[in-house]
Scaffold this active site. Sequence first.
Site, PDB file in Angstrom:
ATOM      1  N   ARG A 104      67.948  57.325 -18.520  1.00 40.64           N
ATOM      2  CA  ARG A 104      67.759  58.791 -18.586  1.00 40.64           C
ATOM      3  C   ARG A 104      68.936  59.350 -19.374  1.00 40.64           C
ATOM      4  NH1 ARG A 104      66.085  63.051 -13.981  1.00 40.64           N
ATOM      5  NH2 ARG A 104      64.117  62.096 -14.576  1.00 40.64           N
ATOM      6  N   HIS A 131      59.084  62.511 -21.524  1.00 38.96           N
ATOM      7  CA  HIS A 131      59.182  62.042 -20.130  1.00 38.96           C
ATOM      8  C   HIS A 131      57.911  61.241 -19.808  1.00 38.96           C
ATOM      9  CE1 HIS A 131      60.639  61.654 -16.197  1.00 38.96           C
ATOM     10  NE2 HIS A 131      60.604  62.895 -15.759  1.00 38.96           N
ATOM     11  N   GLN A 134      56.658  60.314 -16.145  1.00 42.14           N
ATOM     12  CA  GLN A 134      56.135  61.439 -15.372  1.00 42.14           C
ATOM     13  C   GLN A 134      54.668  61.689 -15.719  1.00 42.14           C
ATOM     14  OE1 GLN A 134      57.853  63.376 -12.885  1.00 42.14           O
ATOM     15  NE2 GLN A 134      55.688  63.750 -12.513  1.00 42.14           N
ATOM     16  N   ASP A 219      56.864  73.504 -15.722  1.00 47.28           N
ATOM     17  CA  ASP A 219      58.154  72.845 -15.458  1.00 47.28           C
ATOM     18  C   ASP A 219      59.200  73.953 -15.341  1.00 47.28           C
ATOM     19  OD1 ASP A 219      60.156  70.950 -15.177  1.00 47.28           O
ATOM     20  OD2 ASP A 219      59.974  70.151 -17.219  1.00 47.28           O
ATOM     21  N   CYS A 259      56.360  68.613 -12.178  1.00 48.33           N
ATOM     22  CA  CYS A 259      57.061  67.324 -12.083  1.00 48.33           C
ATOM     23  C   CYS A 259      58.196  67.363 -11.072  1.00 48.33           C
ATOM     24  CB  CYS A 259      57.545  66.894 -13.455  1.00 48.33           C
ATOM     25  SG  CYS A 259      58.743  67.998 -14.204  1.00 48.33           S
ATOM     26  N   ARG A 287      54.932  58.424  -8.885  1.00 49.88           N
ATOM     27  CA  ARG A 287      55.966  57.856  -9.755  1.00 49.88           C
ATOM     28  C   ARG A 287      56.265  56.415  -9.325  1.00 49.88           C
ATOM     29  NH1 ARG A 287      59.604  61.165 -12.472  1.00 49.88           N
ATOM     30  NH2 ARG A 287      60.354  59.184 -13.304  1.00 49.88           N
TER      31      ARG A 287
HETATM   32  N1   CP Z   1      60.450  64.671 -12.188  1.00 52.47           N
HETATM   33  C1   CP Z   1      61.608  63.986 -12.245  1.00 52.47           C
HETATM   34  O1   CP Z   1      61.860  63.242 -13.192  1.00 52.47           O
HETATM   35  O2   CP Z   1      62.404  64.164 -11.156  1.00 52.47           O
HETATM   36  P1   CP Z   1      63.954  63.783 -11.092  1.00 52.47           P
HETATM   37  O3   CP Z   1      64.669  64.630 -12.122  1.00 52.47           O
HETATM   38  O4   CP Z   1      64.366  64.104  -9.686  1.00 52.47           O
HETATM   39  O5   CP Z   1      64.104  62.313 -11.408  1.00 52.47           O
END
Ligand code: CP
Length: 303
Positions: A104, A131, A134, A219, A259, A287
């Site tokens: 990430r 992403h 997701q 989001d 998400c 997820r």
């Molecule tokens: N939706 C998502 O990626 O959540 P986090 O940022 O908590 O990993």
Amino acid sequence: MSIPHYLKFSDFSADEYDYLFARTALIKKKFKAYDQHQPLVDRTLAMIFEKASTRTRVSFEAGMYQMGGSVVNLTTGDSQLGRAEPIEDTARVISRMVDLVMIRTYEQTKIERFAEFSRVPVINGLTNEFHPCQILADIFTFMEHRGSIRGKTVAWVGDGNNMANTWLQAAQLLGFTVHVSTPSGYEINQAVSGVDSTCYKVFQDPMQACAGVDLVTTDVWTSMGFEAENEARQQAFADWCVDADMMQAAHPEALFMHCLPAHRGEEVSADVIDGPQSVVWDEAENRLHVQKALMEYLLLGKA
Ligand code: CP
């Protein structure tokens, strides 16, 4: 032999997604029955977090352990990444010690540079641009509740961000349409997703974007990395809160997804996210299941 990576949704074909969704359903069923599924014994996943996470961290870590493997967690602050070791050198070293890497980070170019120098598959756990894990979970969740997403319409209400870009790639690949409504100045950039204009329509009015759709999704107004813009965004996005009126405009069977994390009263009203059309908790749980299928596929191929 080329190494498979999952850096953006368009890295896989529609056939590969058919396989992954079927495999996810099986893996989830086994998980619910406490039936062990351990194809990754002795395999190690390294997770690199340059941004905060709850769902991504827990789902990848729990998923790898449940499949018999183990996990190493690194952050910028507790690794040499925070002291400017080149990403290429980090990739060369870590990928000699583990079997799989999840990252990430900020720019998509950073994960692409890592993947170029990695000996093992690399998974995008969120970048500024995409992403994919997701959206994998979101589409699986839609299928669980409503069947195939092919031919359906999804409304994207809010920021033209990494989630929006990934929805567009999914729409082009899997044959559905996205209605996009963003405030002025926060539009999607078609060049980022690389899709053609047939898979989406742009609406200035978010109510019109929601009219008749099968899924409404949004989001946060300020994604990680854009905190300096927060005040301006609060003003610009004020009319892009998914509320009961927007859900009323959608198809009566429409679902709501987010998400997470969510800010009730900003991008979504509490009665929508906590209401009967919301599937956000299934979405979050999924997820875990989709990523187990993904990790298994990247390491072992089709079962
Ligand atoms: N939706 C998502 O990626 O959540 P986090 O940022 O908590 O990993």
